[in-house]
Write a protein that holds these residues in place. Structure first.
Motif, PDB file in Angstrom:
ATOM      1  N   ASP A 239       0.810  -1.219   0.000  1.00  0.00           N
ATOM      2  CA  ASP A 239       0.000   0.000   0.000  1.00  0.00           C
ATOM      3  C   ASP A 239       0.843   1.268   0.000  1.00  0.00           C
ATOM      4  O   ASP A 239       0.312   2.378   0.085  1.00  0.00           O
ATOM      5  N   HIS A 240       2.167   1.126  -0.105  1.00  0.00           N
ATOM      6  CA  HIS A 240       3.025   2.295  -0.206  1.00  0.00           C
ATOM      7  C   HIS A 240       2.774   2.980  -1.551  1.00  0.00           C
ATOM      8  O   HIS A 240       2.477   2.339  -2.551  1.00  0.00           O
ATOM      9  N   ARG A 241       2.912   4.311  -1.568  1.00  0.00           N
ATOM     10  CA  ARG A 241       2.587   5.052  -2.787  1.00  0.00           C
ATOM     11  C   ARG A 241       3.440   4.595  -3.970  1.00  0.00           C
ATOM     12  O   ARG A 241       2.933   4.462  -5.093  1.00  0.00           O
ATOM     13  N   ALA A 242       4.715   4.337  -3.725  1.00  0.00           N
ATOM     14  CA  ALA A 242       5.592   3.882  -4.810  1.00  0.00           C
ATOM     15  C   ALA A 242       5.148   2.514  -5.319  1.00  0.00           C
ATOM     16  O   ALA A 242       5.136   2.264  -6.534  1.00  0.00           O
ATOM     17  N   SER A 243       4.768   1.632  -4.388  1.00  0.00           N
ATOM     18  CA  SER A 243       4.324   0.290  -4.794  1.00  0.00           C
ATOM     19  C   SER A 243       3.038   0.362  -5.598  1.00  0.00           C
ATOM     20  O   SER A 243       2.874  -0.351  -6.602  1.00  0.00           O
ATOM     21  N   VAL A 244       2.117   1.226  -5.157  1.00  0.00           N
ATOM     22  CA  VAL A 244       0.839   1.373  -5.869  1.00  0.00           C
ATOM     23  C   VAL A 244       1.072   1.924  -7.278  1.00  0.00           C
ATOM     24  O   VAL A 244       0.473   1.457  -8.257  1.00  0.00           O
ATOM     25  N   THR A 245       1.976   2.903  -7.381  1.00  0.00           N
ATOM     26  CA  THR A 245       2.262   3.496  -8.684  1.00  0.00           C
ATOM     27  C   THR A 245       2.910   2.486  -9.626  1.00  0.00           C
ATOM     28  O   THR A 245       2.541   2.372 -10.809  1.00  0.00           O
ATOM     29  N   VAL A 246       3.893   1.736  -9.119  1.00  0.00           N
ATOM     30  CA  VAL A 246       4.572   0.735  -9.947  1.00  0.00           C
ATOM     31  C   VAL A 246       3.581  -0.317 -10.423  1.00  0.00           C
ATOM     32  O   VAL A 246       3.596  -0.717 -11.602  1.00  0.00           O
ATOM     33  N   LYS A 247       2.701  -0.757  -9.543  1.00  0.00           N
ATOM     34  CA  LYS A 247       1.732  -1.776  -9.943  1.00  0.00           C
ATOM     35  C   LYS A 247       0.745  -1.227 -10.961  1.00  0.00           C
ATOM     36  O   LYS A 247       0.385  -1.928 -11.927  1.00  0.00           O
ATOM     37  N   ARG A 248       0.298   0.011 -10.786  1.00  0.00           N
ATOM     38  CA  ARG A 248      -0.672   0.596 -11.719  1.00  0.00           C
ATOM     39  C   ARG A 248      -0.047   0.761 -13.115  1.00  0.00           C
ATOM     40  O   ARG A 248      -0.636   0.353 -14.124  1.00  0.00           O
ATOM     41  N   VAL A 249       1.153   1.319 -13.171  1.00  0.00           N
ATOM     42  CA  VAL A 249       1.822   1.499 -14.460  1.00  0.00           C
ATOM     43  C   VAL A 249       2.215   0.144 -15.055  1.00  0.00           C
ATOM     44  O   VAL A 249       2.015  -0.116 -16.240  1.00  0.00           O
ATOM     45  N   GLY A 250       2.743  -0.725 -14.201  1.00  0.00           N
ATOM     46  CA  GLY A 250       3.163  -2.036 -14.674  1.00  0.00           C
ATOM     47  C   GLY A 250       2.019  -2.863 -15.229  1.00  0.00           C
ATOM     48  O   GLY A 250       2.194  -3.606 -16.211  1.00  0.00           O
ATOM     49  N   SER A 251       0.857  -2.737 -14.630  1.00  0.00           N
ATOM     50  CA  SER A 251      -0.307  -3.506 -15.099  1.00  0.00           C
ATOM     51  C   SER A 251      -0.711  -3.089 -16.507  1.00  0.00           C
ATOM     52  O   SER A 251      -1.088  -3.925 -17.340  1.00  0.00           O
ATOM     53  N   ARG A 252      -0.633  -1.788 -16.787  1.00  0.00           N
ATOM     54  CA  ARG A 252      -0.972  -1.319 -18.123  1.00  0.00           C
ATOM     55  C   ARG A 252       0.082  -1.780 -19.148  1.00  0.00           C
ATOM     56  O   ARG A 252      -0.261  -2.182 -20.259  1.00  0.00           O
ATOM     57  N   ILE A 253       1.352  -1.722 -18.774  1.00  0.00           N
ATOM     58  CA  ILE A 253       2.405  -2.206 -19.666  1.00  0.00           C
ATOM     59  C   ILE A 253       2.262  -3.718 -19.879  1.00  0.00           C
ATOM     60  O   ILE A 253       2.462  -4.227 -20.994  1.00  0.00           O
ATOM     61  N   ALA A 254       1.910  -4.455 -18.820  1.00  0.00           N
ATOM     62  CA  ALA A 254       1.744  -5.909 -18.926  1.00  0.00           C
ATOM     63  C   ALA A 254       0.603  -6.264 -19.878  1.00  0.00           C
ATOM     64  O   ALA A 254       0.708  -7.217 -20.662  1.00  0.00           O
ATOM     65  N   ALA A 255      -0.495  -5.487 -19.822  1.00  0.00           N
ATOM     66  CA  ALA A 255      -1.608  -5.732 -20.749  1.00  0.00           C
ATOM     67  C   ALA A 255      -1.169  -5.482 -22.192  1.00  0.00           C
ATOM     68  O   ALA A 255      -1.510  -6.248 -23.108  1.00  0.00           O
TER      69      ALA A 255
END
Length: 384
Positions: free
Chosen positions: A148-164
């Motif tokens: 739930d850290h801001r950096a972790s949330v940001t990495v997951k959000r951006v990474g999920s779009r790149i993964a798609a």
């Protein structure tokens, strides 16, 4: 008598004694004093003379001497059995097997269509990646930021779009495998090192030092796109395949030269002429695929050049970079020039449909950032 000799010349076991008198012209094959050349000199004219005079017993004798000479010459030209069975046949089999294995392992990289050697299985690569993932979790234990850290949330959000975008890319340009559809994991590690990497099995690691150069989501997307491109192109499998090939070659060199002189020359030559150029080639290929992934995920592809320009400026202040030909990565000038070359295609993807598609997605991204920021602030208040 002439016809009798002719008949018995074809049946030597029945040759009468009267024919034996003509055999004085036959060289003594058991004598070592008569050379092979002398045997030919004596036997060949005798054969011609006997045939013209219808002396078939003499002709048969001369013919036998010539045939014996040919047989001896053929046997003398044969390789010794220990050379034939101990070296020639095994090396021939090994060479043929190596050639078959080489052409069986030839493959083409997705999108770039670069011909490469890869003999590993995607499933094996994924299993190795899962094992390495567990090892890295133990290594970074205590420095991993909470989910739930801001950096972790940001990495997951951006990474999920790149993964798609990566999954769509793989379906369009690459070979669909189970590893392409495996769920992604995102791990952010507190570290001064500026780095990010993706290992087989779709495990993403980001070290917080990277945020010195990636100031926003577009910047982060350019880096994650590059790292996911390594995974899509199976560069890890290529490196393992190359290592296997060089191990086999090294063993052959040691067999041919037990002194080890050729081996000591092979190792640096392999690094300079094979390993390092391939590593730089992988980085350029990941840059090319990565900028496609970022633009397809509606992140500004121009950010890739911005991030590498920051790295170049910062790296120049610290130390002089090594010459490109002895480096695992291309020089920053080389990479920036390639981005200029690829940018028109990336911008065309980014602005497809008049930009309407990405405009709606970027509005959604903005709302997600605001929500993440409010959640982060609420967490900070509770911690106080």
């Amino acid at each position: 008598m002439l016809y009798t000799c002719l008949l018995h010349a074809m049946m030597p076991s029945c040759m009468p004694a009267s024919c034996h008198g003509h055999l004085h012209l036959l060289p003594n094959r058991s004598s070592t004093s008569v050379s092979s050349h002398a045997m030919i000199i004596r036997a060949a004219p005798n054969l011609a003379t006997a045939w013209r005079s219808h002396n078939f017993c003499q002709a048969r004798s001369s013919f036998i001497s010539l045939r014996c000479f040919a047989s001896r010459r053929s046997k003398s030209n044969e390789l010794p059995s220990y050379v034939k069975y101990g070296f020639v046949i095994p090396m021939t089999g090994l060479t043929m097997g190596s050639v078959y294995a080489y052409y069986s392992c030839l493959d083409y990289a997705p999108y770039t269509n670069r011909k490469r050697l890869i003999c590993t299985n995607p499933k094996w690569e994924q299993e190795m990646g899962h094992k390495q993932y567990q090892e890295l979790l133990q290594k970074f234990k205590g420095d991993i930021l909470p989910a739930d850290h801001r950096a972790s949330v940001t990495v997951k959000r951006v990474g999920s779009r790149i993964a798609a975008a990566a999954q769509s890319f793989s379906a369009q340009y690459g070979k669909a495998t189970d590893s392409n559809n495996a769920p992604y994991t995102y791990t952010v590690v507190r570290s001064a090192e500026a780095n990010a990497f993706v290992i087989p099995g779709n495990h993403v690691f980001v070290l917080t030092g990277l945020f010195r150069y990636a100031h926003n989501e577009d910047d982060l997307a350019s880096v994650l796109g590059h790292e996911m491109a390594h995974n899509l192109a199976r560069h890890a499998g290529e490196r393992v395949s190359e290592s296997i090939l060089m191990t086999i070659l090294s063993r052959l060199v040691l067999i041919l030269d037990p002194t080890g002189i050729l081996f000591t020359l092979l190792v640096p030559a392999q690094q300079l002429l094979v390993a390092l150029p391939h590593s730089r080639e992988h980085e350029i290929e990941a840059d090319k695929i990565g900028i496609v992934l970022a633009s397809e995920a509606c992140y500004d592809p121009k950010s890739a050049k911005i991030v590498f320009s920051r790295m170049k400026d910062d790296g120049g202040k610290k130390s002089v970079p090594p010459p490109e030909f002895i480096s695992t990565h291309p020089g920053y000038e080389t990479r920036l020039s390639y981005f200029d070359k690829w940018m028109p295609d990336a911008l065309e993807r980014y602005n497809r449909d008049g930009g309407n598609k990405c405009r709606a997605i970027r509005d959604e991204m903005k709302r997600a950032r605001k929500m993440a920021a409010s959640m982060h602030n609420a967490t900070d208040r509770r911690s106080r």
